[in-house]
Design a protein around this motif. Structure first.
Motif, short mmCIF file in Angstrom:
data_model
loop_
_atom_site.label_atom_id
_atom_site.label_comp_id
_atom_site.label_asym_id
_atom_site.label_seq_id
_atom_site.Cartn_x
_atom_site.Cartn_y
_atom_site.Cartn_z
N SER A 20 0.83 -1.20 0.00
CA SER A 20 0.00 0.00 0.00
C SER A 20 0.87 1.25 0.00
N ALA A 21 1.93 1.23 0.77
CA ALA A 21 2.84 2.37 0.82
C ALA A 21 3.52 2.58 -0.52
N ALA A 22 3.93 1.49 -1.17
CA ALA A 22 4.58 1.61 -2.48
C ALA A 22 3.60 2.15 -3.51
N ILE A 23 2.37 1.68 -3.48
CA ILE A 23 1.35 2.16 -4.41
C ILE A 23 1.07 3.63 -4.16
N ASP A 24 0.94 4.02 -2.91
CA ASP A 24 0.68 5.42 -2.58
C ASP A 24 1.83 6.31 -3.01
N THR A 25 3.05 5.89 -2.76
CA THR A 25 4.23 6.67 -3.15
C THR A 25 4.31 6.80 -4.67
N ALA A 26 4.08 5.70 -5.36
CA ALA A 26 4.13 5.72 -6.82
C ALA A 26 3.01 6.57 -7.41
N ALA A 27 1.82 6.50 -6.82
CA ALA A 27 0.69 7.30 -7.31
C ALA A 27 0.96 8.79 -7.12
N GLU A 28 1.56 9.14 -5.99
CA GLU A 28 1.91 10.54 -5.75
C GLU A 28 2.92 11.02 -6.79
N TRP A 29 3.96 10.19 -7.04
CA TRP A 29 4.97 10.56 -8.04
C TRP A 29 4.33 10.73 -9.41
N LEU A 30 3.48 9.77 -9.80
CA LEU A 30 2.88 9.82 -11.13
C LEU A 30 1.93 11.00 -11.28
N ALA A 31 1.15 11.28 -10.24
CA ALA A 31 0.20 12.39 -10.30
C ALA A 31 0.92 13.73 -10.45
N LYS A 32 2.12 13.83 -9.90
CA LYS A 32 2.86 15.08 -9.95
C LYS A 32 3.81 15.17 -11.15
N SER A 33 4.02 14.06 -11.84
CA SER A 33 4.95 14.04 -12.96
C SER A 33 4.28 14.49 -14.25
N SER A 34 5.02 15.21 -15.04
CA SER A 34 4.53 15.62 -16.35
C SER A 34 4.60 14.42 -17.28
N ARG A 35 3.53 14.18 -18.00
CA ARG A 35 3.51 13.04 -18.92
C ARG A 35 4.56 13.20 -20.01
N ASP A 36 4.93 14.41 -20.32
CA ASP A 36 5.95 14.66 -21.34
C ASP A 36 7.34 14.22 -20.89
N ARG A 37 7.56 14.17 -19.58
CA ARG A 37 8.88 13.82 -19.06
C ARG A 37 9.08 12.31 -18.95
N ILE A 38 8.01 11.54 -19.00
CA ILE A 38 8.11 10.08 -18.90
C ILE A 38 8.29 9.54 -20.32
#
Length: 61
Positions: free
Chosen positions: A9-27
């Motif tokens: 759950s912690a890994a999913i939450d951390t990853a979701a936070e990173w993804l939500a804040k990341s620009s799709r253009d940078r991935i």
């Protein structure tokens, strides 16, 4: 919740936070592959991260 579930759950939450804040253009690669390698997630967990990140983006809008 067991310790193992809590870790996931912690890994999913951390990853979701990173993804939500990341620009799709940078991935620069497929997001499921990126999430699996970056956070050690299964395919199902990576899909859950995408769902959660989309919800977070929608709430922030």
């Amino acid at each position: 919740m067991t310790g193992l579930d809590h870790e996931h759950s912690a890994a999913i939450d951390t990853a979701a936070e990173w993804l939500a804040k990341s620009s799709r253009d940078r991935i620069r690669r497929p997001i499921i592959t990126e999430l699996r390698e970056r956070y050690g997630l299964s395919v199902a967990e990576a899909c859950e991260v995408c769902r959660e990140a989309n919800l977070r983006r929608a709430r922030a809008a």
